[in-house]
Design a protein around this motif. Sequence first.
Motif, PDB file in Angstrom:
ATOM      1  N   LEU A   3      -1.225   9.816  -4.279  1.00  0.00           N
ATOM      2  CA  LEU A   3      -2.000   9.000  -3.365  1.00  0.00           C
ATOM      3  C   LEU A   3      -3.444   8.955  -3.828  1.00  0.00           C
ATOM      4  CD1 LEU A   3      -0.596  10.174   0.064  1.00  0.00           C
ATOM      5  CD2 LEU A   3       0.096   8.220  -1.288  1.00  0.00           C
ATOM      6  N   ALA A   6      -9.464   6.074  -0.599  1.00  0.00           N
ATOM      7  CA  ALA A   6      -9.818   4.702  -0.257  1.00  0.00           C
ATOM      8  C   ALA A   6     -10.781   4.141  -1.301  1.00  0.00           C
ATOM      9  CB  ALA A   6     -10.448   4.658   1.127  1.00  0.00           C
ATOM     10  N   THR A  35      -7.395  -2.822  -3.722  1.00  0.00           N
ATOM     11  CA  THR A  35      -7.586  -1.378  -3.648  1.00  0.00           C
ATOM     12  C   THR A  35      -6.318  -0.693  -4.129  1.00  0.00           C
ATOM     13  OG1 THR A  35      -9.059  -1.574  -1.735  1.00  0.00           O
ATOM     14  CG2 THR A  35      -8.077   0.568  -2.120  1.00  0.00           C
ATOM     15  N   LEU A  37      -3.702   2.023  -3.730  1.00  0.00           N
ATOM     16  CA  LEU A  37      -3.215   2.936  -2.693  1.00  0.00           C
ATOM     17  C   LEU A  37      -2.530   4.160  -3.278  1.00  0.00           C
ATOM     18  CD1 LEU A  37      -1.687   0.464  -0.082  1.00  0.00           C
ATOM     19  CD2 LEU A  37      -3.980   1.470  -0.119  1.00  0.00           C
ATOM     20  N   ALA A  47      -3.343  -2.686  -2.360  1.00  0.00           N
ATOM     21  CA  ALA A  47      -3.525  -3.481  -1.158  1.00  0.00           C
ATOM     22  C   ALA A  47      -4.492  -4.599  -1.473  1.00  0.00           C
ATOM     23  CB  ALA A  47      -4.078  -2.611  -0.021  1.00  0.00           C
ATOM     24  N   ILE A  52       0.687  -6.045   0.215  1.00  0.00           N
ATOM     25  CA  ILE A  52       0.924  -4.886  -0.634  1.00  0.00           C
ATOM     26  C   ILE A  52       1.580  -5.395  -1.912  1.00  0.00           C
ATOM     27  CG2 ILE A  52       2.147  -2.702  -0.911  1.00  0.00           C
ATOM     28  CD1 ILE A  52      -0.065  -2.563   1.164  1.00  0.00           C
ATOM     29  N   ARG A  97       1.645  -6.628   4.428  1.00  0.00           N
ATOM     30  CA  ARG A  97       1.443  -5.277   4.947  1.00  0.00           C
ATOM     31  C   ARG A  97       1.885  -5.228   6.408  1.00  0.00           C
ATOM     32  NH1 ARG A  97      -3.772  -1.726   3.358  1.00  0.00           N
ATOM     33  NH2 ARG A  97      -2.953   0.305   4.004  1.00  0.00           N
TER      34      ARG A  97
END
Length: 291
Positions: A3, A6, A35, A37, A47, A52, A97
């Motif tokens: 992960l 942000a 971004t 994720l 994202a 997504i 999303r």
Amino acid sequence: MTLQPAGATVTPSERTMLTDLGGRHHLWSDEAEPTTLARGSENTTFAVDGFIARRTTDVEALAREVAMLDALADTTSVPVPLPVVHRPDLGVLVYRRLPGTPLLRRPDRLGARVDRVLIDVLRALRRIRPDPPLVVDEHPNEAWLADARVDFEATGSYLGTERAAIVGVFLEEAPPPTRSLRVAQHNDLGAEHILVDERGQVTGIIDWTDAALADPARDTGLLLRDLGSAVALAVSAGLDGPVTADERARIYFHARCKWLEDVAYALEDPAGRVAYLESSGRTFEHVFGGT
């Protein structure tokens, strides 16, 4: 998969690919800011402006997932990612999303009849016949136990003496015999993949990458780990009838193996995976305290 924080970096080549993808398929503007994720050895997830986009090196697995999601969306009322664009040439899947936040991040996880929602989507998963079909997950229980012992070695200092002793007893026991029964499973149905709104109502089930034909105790074991025995056993009974002592033992076995896996995963990055550590602290008693 790792992960990302942000706003994690999107490489120039990824940005070019995403800009071209959005423009070609009229998904987002050239000015949309992507971004990262999650980033792993095979998959990277972005994202972008309400969508997504996931890029993978395993295009065959992606084709199976797309076929499964397309079939599943027509069979259940529970929201699941609906493929908007599938580009085998790029190894890319794009979907809108889904709303909600992961149940993992809620201290109070038992919304209105979450068991009914889970029964609905898992029953639908068993009914579909996607083409190409789901793969068979052959990981035997002996291998699950071996993996759990490795995870235990990585978690000893975190567990403390009392909890480590309890876990040690479990790891010395023989696993339930591996059985030939295989049914369609989400195969990673943890609280991080169940989305809910502010009232605790389920708004979607995400991350179907690992879906496979597997022992039905896989999904219910994860539900026991994160949501407790009442939900897990209700889902098992709703799918397969009264829960036998043998099935109960299998569910607890997988819950305990996956609990150790989650702790080991969280301890690789304690600051970035606080939610997993907090969850393991709350769930230890019901995972290892009953059978």
